[in-house]
Design an enzyme around this catalytic site. Structure first.
Site, short mmCIF file in Angstrom:
data_model
loop_
_atom_site.label_atom_id
_atom_site.label_comp_id
_atom_site.label_asym_id
_atom_site.label_seq_id
_atom_site.Cartn_x
_atom_site.Cartn_y
_atom_site.Cartn_z
N PHE A 108 19.92 -12.97 -73.63
CA PHE A 108 18.22 -12.75 -72.92
C PHE A 108 18.39 -12.15 -71.08
O PHE A 108 18.96 -12.63 -70.72
CB PHE A 108 17.69 -14.09 -72.76
CG PHE A 108 16.11 -14.30 -72.35
CD1 PHE A 108 15.63 -13.80 -73.03
CD2 PHE A 108 16.53 -14.48 -70.96
CE1 PHE A 108 14.59 -13.94 -72.55
CE2 PHE A 108 14.98 -14.41 -70.09
CZ PHE A 108 13.95 -14.05 -70.78
N ASP A 132 25.28 -9.85 -65.94
CA ASP A 132 23.69 -10.82 -65.39
C ASP A 132 24.31 -12.17 -65.10
O ASP A 132 24.48 -12.72 -66.12
CB ASP A 132 22.50 -10.28 -67.21
CG ASP A 132 21.31 -11.15 -66.84
OD1 ASP A 132 21.15 -11.90 -65.63
OD2 ASP A 132 20.53 -11.05 -67.58
N LYS A 165 16.42 -16.04 -60.05
CA LYS A 165 15.95 -17.04 -60.19
C LYS A 165 16.70 -18.25 -58.86
O LYS A 165 15.73 -18.09 -57.95
CB LYS A 165 16.69 -17.81 -61.06
CG LYS A 165 16.10 -17.07 -62.67
CD LYS A 165 16.47 -18.34 -63.88
CE LYS A 165 15.33 -17.42 -64.51
NZ LYS A 165 16.04 -17.34 -65.99
C1 LIG Z 1 15.28 -16.14 -66.68
C2 LIG Z 1 16.17 -14.80 -67.06
C3 LIG Z 1 16.19 -12.77 -66.62
C4 LIG Z 1 15.18 -12.70 -66.30
O1 LIG Z 1 14.15 -12.96 -65.46
P1 LIG Z 1 12.94 -13.15 -65.28
O2 LIG Z 1 12.82 -13.37 -63.92
O3 LIG Z 1 12.21 -13.94 -66.39
O4 LIG Z 1 12.43 -11.70 -65.18
C5 LIG Z 1 17.21 -12.46 -67.78
N1 LIG Z 1 18.32 -12.82 -67.69
C6 LIG Z 1 18.71 -13.43 -67.54
C7 LIG Z 1 20.24 -14.50 -68.69
C8 LIG Z 1 17.70 -14.75 -67.56
O5 LIG Z 1 18.27 -16.54 -67.80
#
Ligand SMILES: *Cc1c(COP(=O)(O)O)cnc(C)c1O
Length: 402
Positions: free
Chosen positions: A143, A228, A257
């Site tokens: 994700f 990520d 985040k």
């Molecule tokens: C939440 C998340 C995203 C996307 O972030 P958004 O601020 O919702 O666009 C990408 N990668 C990971 C691992 C995430 O948990």
């Protein structure tokens, strides 16, 4: 109708149905607690998917937000502002040796897109990949966000279906399979994009040694290792970054985040000068990225993270919480897994899905969310205390042992 019911009806009537929230309307929050419109109090065990590592409305972060709001909020990058330079320097220092430049954005998906663009440009300009041929390798069940290009390499039908045509140039390998990565790398591979723990896929921790093996392969084959750490970074898993559990230094950190301290969206790509230096004026940008309000907030968010030892807290409390969770007698639980305070409880298929357990936990005063049908994710703010973990454990045990 209660006020909460009225608001849920309005949201449902006028809002697109791209989410299925639990039936609770949050009206105010402080620290680890939230209250609904009727004054019922809940412990927040989701933390906005780790955006709330510092807890709700951390006083120092809210103070920074207010102080900056009284000076200047947005400027655009057409001009300099006082916060972006210090923010970038402090973020590089936090990320450690080799991290020399920051490219600020707002959401996580934008930061991932930025990293993909940087990797392609690096591939052509530094690695010498023939024009238009750059490949990026990602993992199954990833994700990384919701843009067209990002869902192009998703393996989750819900994220992808009917959003094509898709962006070419991506490959996926099974998560945790270093041999598959070895086979997938070609002379045209620019980067390997990976979550050091797959949060959305159900808190999947890769086999020990995978990240280090992938790092070694990337070094050997001149491929960028892009981590990520949007969900796993900034203390969540008990280290500053989840890659630290295997002593791995990525070429590129993708952050979001919790970087915004739970009050404002701030994301960033952090890398060496040789990677982020590929961007020249006009080649990439964002109207709001790097604005002084977000940068001021993120500076204090980083300071609080270090001063309040949030990563160490996550390590200690996570170990305690996970060991107690494993002791709960329950016929529903298949596995408890995770690191620090990012914990997944996978239920047997016969349990009938995690959703109803989350609803039962809501009735007990605990807010959490299912991920991928059979997994309950527990990820409280890192400012939580041991007493509050015990309070939660009592309720979780009650629900899981039914
Ligand atoms: C939440 C998340 C995203 C996307 O972030 P958004 O601020 O919702 O666009 C990408 N990668 C990971 C691992 C995430 O948990």
């Amino acid at each position: 109708m209660t006020r909460s019911e009225e608001i849920m009806a309005l949201t449902d009537r006028y809002g697109a149905h791209n989410y299925k929230p639990l039936p609770v309307v949050i009206d105010k929050a402080e620290g680890i607690w939230v209250w609904d419109c009727e004054g019922n109090k809940y412990l927040d065990f989701l933390s906005c998917y780790s955006a709330l590592n510092h807890g709700h409305r951390h006083p120092a972060i809210v103070a920074a937000l207010k102080a900056q709001a009284d000076k200047v909020t947005v400027t655009s990058r057409a001009f300099h502002n006082t916060e972006l330079g210090p923010f970038s320097a402090e973020l590089c220092r936090l990320c450690g040796p080799g991290m020399e430049m920051v490219l600020p954005m707002n959401s996580g998906a934008e930061a991932v897109e930025t990293a993909l663009k940087a990797a392609r440009k690096w591939g052509y300009q530094k690695k010498g990949i023939p024009a238009g041929r750059a490949e990026i390798i990602a993992c199954a069940d990833n994700f990384h966000g919701r843009t067209i290009s990002i869902v192009s390499f998703s393996t989750e039908p819900d994220y992808r279906a009917d959003f094509g045509p898709y962006t070419p140039g991506f490959e996926t390998i099974p998560y945790g399979d270093a041999a598959a990565l070895d086979r997938a790398i070609t002379p045209n591979t620019a980067a390997f994009l990976v979550e050091p723990i797959q949060g959305e896929a159900g808190v999947r921790v890769p086999p020990r040694g995978f990240l280090a093996a992938a790092r070694a392969l990337c070094t050997e084959r001149n491929v960028l290792f892009m981590a990520d750490e949007i969900q796993t970074g900034l203390g969540r898993t008990g280290k500053l970054f989840a890659c630290d559990h295997e002593g791995v230094r990525p070429d590129v950190y993708i952050l979001g985040k919790a970087l915004g301290g739970g009050v404002y969206p701030v994301s960033a790509v952090v890398a060496s000068e040789s990677v982020l230096g590929v961007f020249k004026p006009g080649e990439h940008g964002s109207t709001f990225g790097g604005n002084p309000l977000g940068a001021a907030v993120a500076r204090v968010a980083m300071k609080v993270l270090v001063e309040e030892r949030l990563a160490e807290r996550a390590a200690e409390l996570g170990d305690y919480f996970m060991s107690r969770l494993r002791r709960i007698p329950s016929k529903h639980v298949k596995e408890v897994r995770g690191r620090g305070l990012l914990i997944g409880v996978e239920l047997h298929p016969e349990a009938g899905g995690a959703r109803r357990f989350c609803e039962a936990l809501q009735a007990e005063g605990l807010l959490c969310k299912e991920t991928h049908t059979h997994v309950i994710r527990f990820a409280p703010p890192l400012v939580i205390g041991k007493d509050d973990i015990d309070w939660a454990l009592e309720r979780i045990a009650r629900v899981l042992s039914r």
